[in-house]
Design a protein around this motif. Structure first.
Motif, short mmCIF file in Angstrom:
data_model
loop_
_atom_site.label_atom_id
_atom_site.label_comp_id
_atom_site.label_asym_id
_atom_site.label_seq_id
_atom_site.Cartn_x
_atom_site.Cartn_y
_atom_site.Cartn_z
N ALA A 83 10.68 -1.95 -9.45
CA ALA A 83 10.24 -0.69 -8.80
C ALA A 83 10.09 0.20 -9.71
O ALA A 83 10.71 -0.08 -10.86
CB ALA A 83 11.12 -0.25 -7.73
N VAL A 84 9.21 1.22 -9.56
CA VAL A 84 9.24 2.54 -10.55
C VAL A 84 9.51 3.87 -9.89
O VAL A 84 8.91 4.00 -8.86
CB VAL A 84 7.77 2.65 -11.20
CG1 VAL A 84 7.67 3.58 -12.35
CG2 VAL A 84 7.24 1.19 -11.66
N ASP A 85 10.30 4.52 -10.58
CA ASP A 85 10.79 5.87 -9.76
C ASP A 85 9.95 6.81 -10.22
O ASP A 85 8.83 6.85 -11.28
CB ASP A 85 12.30 6.22 -10.07
CG ASP A 85 12.70 6.43 -11.63
OD1 ASP A 85 11.69 6.70 -12.42
OD2 ASP A 85 14.15 6.32 -11.86
N SER A 86 9.97 8.02 -9.84
CA SER A 86 9.09 9.38 -10.22
C SER A 86 9.17 9.80 -11.71
O SER A 86 8.35 10.43 -12.16
CB SER A 86 9.51 10.24 -9.16
OG SER A 86 10.96 10.95 -9.51
N ALA A 87 10.05 9.20 -12.33
CA ALA A 87 10.34 9.67 -13.85
C ALA A 87 9.76 8.60 -14.84
O ALA A 87 9.90 8.80 -15.87
CB ALA A 87 11.88 9.96 -14.04
N LEU A 140 12.52 -4.71 -4.11
CA LEU A 140 12.98 -3.68 -4.58
C LEU A 140 11.86 -2.57 -3.89
O LEU A 140 10.80 -2.65 -4.27
CB LEU A 140 13.17 -3.34 -6.15
CG LEU A 140 14.07 -4.49 -6.95
CD1 LEU A 140 13.86 -4.29 -8.38
CD2 LEU A 140 15.42 -4.21 -6.51
N ASP A 141 12.45 -1.38 -3.45
CA ASP A 141 11.67 -0.27 -2.99
C ASP A 141 12.38 0.98 -3.00
O ASP A 141 13.52 1.09 -2.54
CB ASP A 141 10.95 -0.63 -1.62
CG ASP A 141 9.95 0.50 -1.17
OD1 ASP A 141 9.02 0.72 -2.26
OD2 ASP A 141 10.09 0.88 -0.23
N ILE A 142 11.73 1.99 -3.59
CA ILE A 142 12.23 3.11 -3.92
C ILE A 142 11.77 4.22 -2.63
O ILE A 142 10.55 4.26 -2.53
CB ILE A 142 12.10 3.77 -5.02
CG1 ILE A 142 12.75 2.99 -6.28
CG2 ILE A 142 12.38 5.26 -5.00
CD1 ILE A 142 12.39 3.58 -7.62
N ASP A 148 10.24 -9.55 -0.84
CA ASP A 148 9.91 -8.37 -1.25
C ASP A 148 10.24 -7.41 0.26
O ASP A 148 9.86 -7.76 1.35
CB ASP A 148 8.60 -8.18 -1.54
CG ASP A 148 8.45 -6.83 -2.64
OD1 ASP A 148 9.43 -6.37 -2.71
OD2 ASP A 148 7.21 -6.67 -3.06
N LEU A 149 10.03 -6.11 -0.05
CA LEU A 149 10.28 -5.24 1.16
C LEU A 149 9.66 -3.89 0.93
O LEU A 149 9.35 -3.56 -0.41
CB LEU A 149 11.67 -4.87 1.64
CG LEU A 149 12.56 -3.94 0.66
CD1 LEU A 149 14.00 -3.64 1.38
CD2 LEU A 149 13.06 -4.82 -0.57
N THR A 150 9.22 -2.97 1.86
CA THR A 150 8.46 -1.69 1.67
C THR A 150 8.86 -0.74 2.57
O THR A 150 9.63 -1.14 3.72
CB THR A 150 6.91 -1.88 1.54
OG1 THR A 150 6.23 -0.83 0.94
CG2 THR A 150 6.59 -2.31 2.93
N HIS A 151 8.56 0.37 2.44
CA HIS A 151 8.79 1.64 3.56
C HIS A 151 7.65 1.47 4.36
O HIS A 151 6.43 1.54 3.84
CB HIS A 151 9.25 2.82 3.05
CG HIS A 151 8.30 3.48 1.87
ND1 HIS A 151 8.37 2.81 0.54
CD2 HIS A 151 7.30 4.45 2.01
CE1 HIS A 151 7.09 3.64 0.03
NE2 HIS A 151 6.80 4.53 0.79
#
Length: 311
Positions: A150-154, A192-194, A240-243
């Motif tokens: 996963a990669v966050d906004s930063a 992983l999912d943010i 894996d999962l997602t929104h």
């Protein structure tokens, strides 16, 4: 992948006996049936791209670049593959044991490598999806046992580890945030999912099929969102999962299901069944005019790429 390799026989038997998709010889885009659903919605399943020999054509993860290309990590063929909305190839490149793949806030695509247990060293590369011939650039290496990403906004990277404790956090400069990793002390993390300021995690090694929520700013305060199989003999082997539409959708590798979960209440329902060892699911983003509120794409260890249209 390391843990999952010991579960392949169970997953393969479940996939071969699952009903609902059929159409093993269907052409790309051919309807493969209406998958049963307990969510009160109809889910139509279509084969976007056929696979080769199950397990030997293991497609592990996928991500849309928002520019009209679907990128897929083919674990066993050691390739990152690009596909157009009509299913035709848009090239790719070789990468040893690619796993989790995500788009970063800089528009670059990030990919884990060394997921294959035969690859002793792993890490993360990135590439420009707009390049005529994408070339991977190393971001970090020397990491083993990684899988999801996963990669966050930063621009911070989060890497799951199926046989280790702690979700790895890598800063944009490639250094490790050891304190964050120690606090996020889950064992057996996979997908992983943010969503906003929360990291959602599926736990492969938990026989109750557990999903966990980890606050990005306070990882030690992680909580359980849901346990999808109270009976450990019916472990779904969550991948894996997602929104999706305000909920989560997680792939059940062994059960061949897409399971929809309300992150606020933990309530769940089966969105689609009959898949063949699904490994990752994502909502379509910027892909041939498809609506991300209605179209999900799934990759499988069978090698197939499947489109699921939800009413």
């Amino acid at each position: 992948m390391r843990m999952r390799s010991t579960l392949v026989v169970a997953g393969l038997l479940a996939a071969l006996t699952a009903g609902g998709t059929g159409a093993a010889e269907a052409a790309p885009g051919t309807p493969a049936g209406t998958a049963s659903s307990s969510c009160g919605q109809r889910a139509r399943v279509e084969v976007f791209r056929e696979g080769g020999v199950p397990l030997l054509d293991w497609r592990e993860n996928l991500e849309f670049d928002g520019r009209g290309t679907l990128w897929v990590s083919n674990l066993t063929k050691h390739r990152v593959e690009g596909y157009a909305p009509d299913g035709t190839s848009r090239g790719g490149f070789r990468l040893a044991g690619p796993g989790g793949i995500r788009r970063g806030p800089d528009g670059m695509m990030y990919v884990n490598y060394g997921v294959n247990p035969l690859t002793p060293r792993g890490g993360v590369v990135r590439f420009d999806p707009a390049a005529a011939e994408p070339r991977p650039q190393r971001v970090v290496d020397g990491i083993s046992g990684i899988n999801g990403l996963a990669v966050d906004s930063a621009g911070n990277l989060y890497l799951s580890r199926e046989l280790s404790t702690g979700i790895l956090k890598i800063r944009p400069d490639g250094t490790r945030d050891e304190a964050w990793t120690k606090a996020a002390s889950l064992f057996g993390s996979n997908g992983l999912d943010i969503v906003g300021d929360q990291l959602y995690v599926s736990v492969l090694t938990d026989p109750t099929s557990r999903i966990v929520r980890v606050p990005l700013d306070d990882p030690g305060r992680y909580t359980t969102v849901a346990r999808l199989t109270p009976n450990p003999l019916r472990d779904k082997f969550l991948d894996d999962l997602t929104h999706f539409r305000g909920d989560l959708v997680v792939a059940g590798f062994r059960s061949g299901e897409l399971i929809r979960v309300d992150p606020a209440t933990g309530r769940s329902c089966v969105l689609a069944t009959g898949l063949r060892m699904p490994t990752s699911v994502r909502a379509a983003q910027g892909f041939g005019g498809l609506d991300p509120a209605h179209h999900l794409f799934v990759v499988e260890a069978s090698g197939r790429i499947v489109r699921v249209t939800v009413d």
